[in-house]
Design a protein around this motif. Structure first.
Motif, PDB file in Angstrom:
ATOM      1  N   ALA A 141       0.681  -1.324  -0.114  1.00 48.86           N
ATOM      2  CA  ALA A 141       0.045   0.005   0.078  1.00 48.86           C
ATOM      3  C   ALA A 141       0.930   1.390  -0.040  1.00 48.86           C
ATOM      4  N   GLY A 142       1.916   1.250   0.739  1.00 50.35           N
ATOM      5  CA  GLY A 142       2.845   2.317   0.858  1.00 50.35           C
ATOM      6  C   GLY A 142       3.547   2.607  -0.360  1.00 50.35           C
ATOM      7  N   VAL A 143       3.917   1.742  -1.281  1.00 52.73           N
ATOM      8  CA  VAL A 143       4.475   1.776  -2.674  1.00 52.73           C
ATOM      9  C   VAL A 143       3.511   2.373  -3.364  1.00 52.73           C
ATOM     10  N   PHE A 144       2.148   1.833  -3.491  1.00 53.34           N
ATOM     11  CA  PHE A 144       1.430   2.425  -4.329  1.00 53.34           C
ATOM     12  C   PHE A 144       0.858   3.875  -3.912  1.00 53.34           C
ATOM     13  N   GLU A 145       0.872   4.244  -2.894  1.00 55.73           N
ATOM     14  CA  GLU A 145       0.518   5.555  -2.208  1.00 55.73           C
ATOM     15  C   GLU A 145       1.509   6.694  -2.644  1.00 55.73           C
ATOM     16  N   ASN A 146       2.911   6.002  -2.818  1.00 51.06           N
ATOM     17  CA  ASN A 146       4.121   6.878  -3.329  1.00 51.06           C
ATOM     18  C   ASN A 146       3.806   7.352  -4.492  1.00 51.06           C
ATOM     19  N   GLU A 147       3.441   6.343  -5.156  1.00 49.78           N
ATOM     20  CA  GLU A 147       3.028   6.488  -6.754  1.00 49.78           C
ATOM     21  C   GLU A 147       1.822   7.035  -7.062  1.00 49.78           C
ATOM     22  N   ASP A 148       1.033   7.683  -6.004  1.00 49.49           N
ATOM     23  CA  ASP A 148      -0.275   8.461  -6.128  1.00 49.49           C
ATOM     24  C   ASP A 148      -1.388   7.644  -6.698  1.00 49.49           C
ATOM     25  N   ARG A 149      -1.033   6.212  -6.499  1.00 44.91           N
ATOM     26  CA  ARG A 149      -1.965   5.293  -7.012  1.00 44.91           C
ATOM     27  C   ARG A 149      -2.901   4.667  -5.745  1.00 44.91           C
ATOM     28  N   LEU A 150      -3.938   5.733  -5.360  1.00 41.45           N
ATOM     29  CA  LEU A 150      -4.497   5.544  -4.103  1.00 41.45           C
ATOM     30  C   LEU A 150      -5.605   4.213  -4.072  1.00 41.45           C
ATOM     31  N   ARG A 151      -6.175   4.373  -5.423  1.00 37.32           N
ATOM     32  CA  ARG A 151      -7.250   3.209  -5.404  1.00 37.32           C
ATOM     33  C   ARG A 151      -6.769   1.924  -5.000  1.00 37.32           C
ATOM     34  N   GLN A 152      -5.310   1.741  -5.633  1.00 36.15           N
ATOM     35  CA  GLN A 152      -4.854   0.275  -5.439  1.00 36.15           C
ATOM     36  C   GLN A 152      -4.142   0.335  -3.676  1.00 36.15           C
ATOM     37  N   ALA A 153      -3.677   1.426  -3.501  1.00 28.90           N
ATOM     38  CA  ALA A 153      -3.333   1.570  -2.115  1.00 28.90           C
ATOM     39  C   ALA A 153      -4.159   1.278  -0.923  1.00 28.90           C
ATOM     40  N   VAL A 154      -5.536   1.800  -1.292  1.00 25.33           N
ATOM     41  CA  VAL A 154      -6.570   1.685  -0.409  1.00 25.33           C
ATOM     42  C   VAL A 154      -7.245   0.184  -0.292  1.00 25.33           C
ATOM     43  N   GLU A 155      -7.156  -0.374  -1.186  1.00 28.38           N
ATOM     44  CA  GLU A 155      -7.509  -1.710  -1.256  1.00 28.38           C
ATOM     45  C   GLU A 155      -6.778  -2.655  -0.496  1.00 28.38           C
ATOM     46  N   LEU A 156      -5.295  -2.286  -0.549  1.00 30.23           N
ATOM     47  CA  LEU A 156      -4.398  -3.070   0.164  1.00 30.23           C
ATOM     48  C   LEU A 156      -4.323  -2.814   1.640  1.00 30.23           C
ATOM     49  N   LEU A 157      -4.686  -1.625   1.988  1.00 28.02           N
ATOM     50  CA  LEU A 157      -4.884  -0.972   3.416  1.00 28.02           C
ATOM     51  C   LEU A 157      -6.248  -1.834   3.920  1.00 28.02           C
ATOM     52  N   GLY A 158      -7.062  -1.946   3.172  1.00 27.11           N
ATOM     53  CA  GLY A 158      -8.178  -2.649   3.588  1.00 27.11           C
ATOM     54  C   GLY A 158      -8.130  -4.048   4.116  1.00 27.11           C
ATOM     55  N   LYS A 159      -7.117  -4.693   3.175  1.00 26.00           N
ATOM     56  CA  LYS A 159      -6.684  -5.948   3.593  1.00 26.00           C
ATOM     57  C   LYS A 159      -6.094  -6.274   4.957  1.00 26.00           C
ATOM     58  N   ALA A 160      -5.179  -5.241   5.179  1.00 30.55           N
ATOM     59  CA  ALA A 160      -4.346  -4.949   6.146  1.00 30.55           C
ATOM     60  C   ALA A 160      -5.213  -4.808   7.508  1.00 30.55           C
ATOM     61  N   SER A 161      -6.276  -3.917   7.331  1.00 33.74           N
ATOM     62  CA  SER A 161      -7.106  -3.493   8.418  1.00 33.74           C
ATOM     63  C   SER A 161      -7.935  -4.705   9.040  1.00 33.74           C
ATOM     64  N   ARG A 162      -8.522  -5.302   7.953  1.00 31.57           N
ATOM     65  CA  ARG A 162      -9.242  -6.549   8.470  1.00 31.57           C
ATOM     66  C   ARG A 162      -8.441  -7.780   9.145  1.00 31.57           C
ATOM     67  N   LEU A 163      -7.148  -7.879   8.747  1.00 31.58           N
ATOM     68  CA  LEU A 163      -6.515  -8.853   9.363  1.00 31.58           C
ATOM     69  C   LEU A 163      -5.859  -8.281  10.835  1.00 31.58           C
ATOM     70  N   LEU A 164      -5.902  -7.044  10.896  1.00 29.06           N
ATOM     71  CA  LEU A 164      -5.316  -6.450  12.518  1.00 29.06           C
ATOM     72  C   LEU A 164      -6.711  -6.772  13.140  1.00 29.06           C
ATOM     73  N   VAL A 165      -7.974  -6.497  12.608  1.00 31.09           N
ATOM     74  CA  VAL A 165      -9.046  -6.881  13.392  1.00 31.09           C
ATOM     75  C   VAL A 165      -9.141  -8.311  13.995  1.00 31.09           C
ATOM     76  N   ARG A 166      -8.602  -9.338  13.124  1.00 33.27           N
ATOM     77  CA  ARG A 166      -8.710 -10.749  13.126  1.00 33.27           C
ATOM     78  C   ARG A 166      -7.622 -11.134  14.180  1.00 33.27           C
ATOM     79  N   LEU A 167      -6.518 -10.206  14.276  1.00 37.04           N
ATOM     80  CA  LEU A 167      -5.473 -10.637  15.308  1.00 37.04           C
ATOM     81  C   LEU A 167      -5.793  -9.885  16.630  1.00 37.04           C
ATOM     82  N   LYS A 168      -6.993  -9.157  16.459  1.00 34.65           N
ATOM     83  CA  LYS A 168      -7.351  -8.425  17.870  1.00 34.65           C
ATOM     84  C   LYS A 168      -6.252  -7.236  18.048  1.00 34.65           C
TER      85      LYS A 168
END
Length: 311
Positions: A141-168
């Protein structure tokens, strides 16, 4: 068939070694041809299911591409070496190779390819190591964000957020969700901002932080279309029920289709949410006649409900 492929592989390796030899008339090794022959050898080993030897051949290919200063092709070969580790169920080693390839993609000036490889690595490791998957998705997500490709970045951030919830790891999930929401706001995808607000509220209430949950909703009033929307009304009702320790109201909102059909990790937060001091649905109807018969004890019970409540 396998034996034939292995023989072919060794023939390609012999050709590669010949390409590397120098003589009076050939002063420099032919790294390009050597890399090409090792690539062919790797494919033969792979087809013969000799994955360890295929991995070694891919690494040799990468070595000679590097000597030839063709970093992109070297990175591709290292990534393939990682996939040979994956075939042997050696996931940590596979991820190491893919991460190394990603660094080379970045060095070569092809960050998009690096981010996509990190995403693939995340998918590979997710079934066995959620923590590492979070790390890989966030890096991608950080790589895509640096390239201003926010749609791709936010999709990957979403995956990370959901896993963080699963990990409590809810504190980190709350931070990740805020970043997601900010990105969706930047690309003007407001309906997704509404959904992220709902997820934030659930996380903050599970953290026992009513003030932060309420703040998320209040801040979202500035989003076009949020005030009065289905998402907004649901969150206002949920916060009211939580604040008043009304388990019936909280239960109704958390089991509504709006919340039950969210991403699975957030839906689980919804159906497991309890009000402070509560242990399930409050049976108000059953308690009503007692209040009529003796008002004082009922009032005392009500005081107990709020004892040690939200400040």
């Amino acid at each position: 068939m396998a034996a034939q492929k292995i023989n072919e592989a060794h023939e390609h390796i012999a050709k590669a070694e010949k390409c590397l030899k120098t003589s009076l008339t050939k002063w420099k090794p032919d790294y390009d041809s050597a890399a090409s022959e090792y690539a062919k050898a790797a494919v033969c080993f792979k087809n013969a299911k000799q994955y360890d030897q295929a991995k070694d051949a891919y690494l040799k290919e990468a070595e000679y591409h590097t000597e030839n200063k063709t970093l992109f092709h070297a990175a591709k070969a290292i990534e393939q070496a990682g996939m040979m580790m994956k075939e042997q169920k050696k996931m940590p080693e596979a991820i190491q190779y893919i991460e190394k390839a990603c660094m080379m993609y970045m060095e070569n000036g092809t960050p998009d390819t690096a981010a996509m490889a990190l995403d693939r690595a995340g998918k590979l490791i997710e079934p066995i190591n959620l923590e590492k998957a979070v790390d890989l998705y966030q890096k991608a997500a950080g790589v895509f964000e640096n390239e201003d490709r926010l749609r791709q970045a936010v999709e990957l951030l979403g995956k990370a957020s959901r896993l963080l919830v699963r990990l409590k790891r809810l504190d980190e999930a709350a931070v990740a969700l805020q970043k997601e929401k900010n990105m969706y706001k930047e690309i003007e995808n407001f309906p997704m901002c509404f959904k992220k607000t709902t997820a934030q509220v659930l996380i903050h209430l599970h953290r026992g932080d009513y003030v932060a949950a309420d703040k998320c909703v209040r801040e979202s009033y500035s989003l076009p279309g949020y005030s009065g929307s289905e998402d907004c009304i649901a969150m206002e009702t949920l916060l009211q029920g939580y604040d008043e320790q009304d388990e019936d109201q909280v239960y109704r909102v958390c089991n509504s289709p709006l919340l039950k059909y969210m991403d699975n990790d957030y839906a689980k937060l919804a159906i497991s949410l309890r009000v402070p001091g509560g242990g399930g649905k409050k049976k108000k109807a059953a308690a009503a006649p007692q209040g009529g018969a003796s008002g004082a004890p009922a009032a005392a019970d009500e005081d107990d409900d709020y004892e040690g409540g939200l400040c």
